[in-house]
Design an enzyme around this catalytic site. Structure first.
Site, PDB file in Angstrom:
ATOM      1  N   ARG A 150     -92.558  33.361 -49.143  1.00 34.62           N
ATOM      2  CA  ARG A 150     -91.411  32.446 -49.122  1.00 34.62           C
ATOM      3  C   ARG A 150     -91.640  31.249 -48.211  1.00 34.62           C
ATOM      4  O   ARG A 150     -90.788  30.357 -48.156  1.00 34.62           O
ATOM      5  CB  ARG A 150     -90.122  33.187 -48.728  1.00 34.62           C
TER       6      ARG A 150
ATOM      7  N   HIS B 283     -84.821  37.726 -53.532  1.00 34.24           N
ATOM      8  CA  HIS B 283     -83.725  37.737 -52.549  1.00 34.24           C
ATOM      9  C   HIS B 283     -82.591  36.797 -53.010  1.00 34.24           C
ATOM     10  O   HIS B 283     -82.310  35.771 -52.382  1.00 34.24           O
ATOM     11  CB  HIS B 283     -84.284  37.289 -51.202  1.00 34.24           C
TER      12      HIS B 283
ATOM     13  N   ASP C 106     -75.630  45.621 -45.207  1.00 30.22           N
ATOM     14  CA  ASP C 106     -77.076  45.459 -45.329  1.00 30.22           C
ATOM     15  C   ASP C 106     -77.649  46.813 -45.754  1.00 30.22           C
ATOM     16  O   ASP C 106     -77.921  47.671 -44.919  1.00 30.22           O
ATOM     17  CB  ASP C 106     -77.669  44.993 -43.982  1.00 30.22           C
TER      18      ASP C 106
ATOM     19  N   GLU D 240     -80.214  41.988 -54.493  1.00 29.64           N
ATOM     20  CA  GLU D 240     -81.638  41.683 -54.525  1.00 29.64           C
ATOM     21  C   GLU D 240     -82.411  42.800 -55.221  1.00 29.64           C
ATOM     22  O   GLU D 240     -82.405  43.934 -54.750  1.00 29.64           O
ATOM     23  CB  GLU D 240     -82.146  41.518 -53.088  1.00 29.64           C
TER      24      GLU D 240
HETATM   25  C1  BG6 Z   1     -81.899  41.031 -46.290  1.00 30.95           C
HETATM   26  C2  BG6 Z   1     -82.214  42.102 -45.290  1.00 30.95           C
HETATM   27  O1  BG6 Z   1     -82.556  41.268 -47.496  1.00 30.95           O
HETATM   28  O2  BG6 Z   1     -82.317  39.786 -45.756  1.00 30.95           O
HETATM   29  C3  BG6 Z   1     -81.485  41.786 -43.988  1.00 30.95           C
HETATM   30  O3  BG6 Z   1     -81.848  43.372 -45.792  1.00 30.95           O
HETATM   31  C4  BG6 Z   1     -81.846  40.423 -43.489  1.00 30.95           C
HETATM   32  O4  BG6 Z   1     -81.789  42.780 -43.015  1.00 30.95           O
HETATM   33  C5  BG6 Z   1     -81.595  39.414 -44.607  1.00 30.95           C
HETATM   34  O5  BG6 Z   1     -81.051  40.108 -42.367  1.00 30.95           O
HETATM   35  C6  BG6 Z   1     -81.958  37.977 -44.239  1.00 30.95           C
HETATM   36  O6  BG6 Z   1     -83.254  37.897 -43.743  1.00 30.95           O
HETATM   37  P1  BG6 Z   1     -83.818  36.529 -43.229  1.00 30.95           P
HETATM   38  O7  BG6 Z   1     -85.203  36.811 -42.715  1.00 30.95           O
HETATM   39  O8  BG6 Z   1     -83.846  35.586 -44.403  1.00 30.95           O
HETATM   40  O9  BG6 Z   1     -82.885  36.035 -42.163  1.00 30.95           O
END
Ligand code: BG6
Length: 277
Positions: free
Chosen positions: A75, A148, A193, A252
């Site tokens: 990403r 995501h 989460d 996701e």
């Molecule tokens: C989710 C995770 O998929 O992504 C969470 O389960 C996490 O734990 C979230 O906080 C966001 O992650 P990031 O790295 O984009 O802040």
């Protein structure tokens, strides 16, 4: 001059999909001019940080990583446009993105790989076809993968997510305790989460944009992560507005609670279809 960093698939009728080559992040999906994805107003587009919203591509790690960045490197690297948007006979529009191992990826994860990401924009659907190939003659590697997706919603408290009843889930808000979902539809009224395991191929989210439903179909993605940061965690994220959490839900599709193990000379394939109903 900086190279173009966004690619637009345009199907006509104000139906478009925009991909930022930084992470091959889908940053917009409009169906008849209605945006379906949430991107934070505070998202950073500096070509370094992961984009806060849309559909970041998570690979080869989900979550914290001792040898590299959280949620892996896919990403935060620039992807190659393998095939520029092309109209198919059906009228749908297709584009293909790819990444290969580089010195940067090898500095964290010392394996050769090739990953292709094919997107097809249909009238009310977005299709995602993913393939990872291990070209090595003798090395097996393992990885996580996840799309995501940040869905845009008017009020997350009014959304219901189907297809989770009876599934076990790891609750990351409770130190990873494992529970079984008893509800026929999941609703969100607090920091959430969860990694739901062995979920069915289909989920429906109600009350997305314009009160419509969103269907998620997934193949070879056994897990479904459901995430909303809620009030306190929203405040802690510099690239997420304090008052934006009601307007998004992440549902996701991924292969995260167990790794994909890829033998030399073999490929892993997975796909997802999002459909506005
Ligand atoms: C989710 C995770 O998929 O992504 C969470 O389960 C996490 O734990 C979230 O906080 C966001 O992650 P990031 O790295 O984009 O802040």
């Amino acid at each position: 001059m900086a190279a173009t960093s966004v690619v637009v698939l345009d199907r006509g009728n104000n139906t478009t999909c925009t991909i930022n080559l930084h992470g091959a992040t889908v940053v917009s999906w409009r169906v008849n001019n209605q945006e379906q994805l949430f991107v934070s107003k505070q998202a950073v587009f500096d070509g370094k940080k992961a984009i806060r919203g849309g559909i970041p591509f998570i690979f080869p790690q989900f979550g914290p990583w001792t040898i590299g960045p959280q949620h892996g490197f896919a990403r935060i690297i620039r992807w190659h446009l393998e095939k520029a948007p092309e109209r198919l006979a059906s009228g749908d529009v297709e584009a293909v993105f790819s990444i290969l191992d580089t010195d940067f990826t090898r500095s964290m994860w010392n394996y050769p790989f090739r990953l292709t990401y094919r997107l097809i924009l249909r009238e009310k659907e977005l299709h995602f076809n993913i393939a990872v190939y291990n070209p090595s003659k003798d090395l097996t590697f393992s990885f996580n993968m996840l799309l995501h997706t940040y869905f845009k919603v008017p009020d997350v408290r009014r959304c219901q997510i189907t297809g989770l009843q009876g599934c076990t889930f790891i609750d990351k808000t409770r130190e990873g305790a494992v529970y079984q979902e008893v509800r026929d539809v999941v609703t969100i009224n607090e920091w959430t989460d969860r990694i739901y395991q062995n979920t069915p191929q289909e989920h429906i989210i109600t009350n997305v944009v314009s009160g419509r439903k969103m269907r998620i179909q997934k193949y070879n993605f056994p897990d479904t992560v459901v995430w909303n940061p809620w009030v306190d965690n929203a405040k802690d994220m510099s690239d997420f507005g304090d008052d934006e959490y009601p307007n998004m839900v992440c549902v996701e599709a991924g292969h995260v609670s167990s790794p994909v193990i890829l033998l030399p000379g073999t490929a892993f394939e997975a796909s997802q279809i999002l459909q506005v109903m």
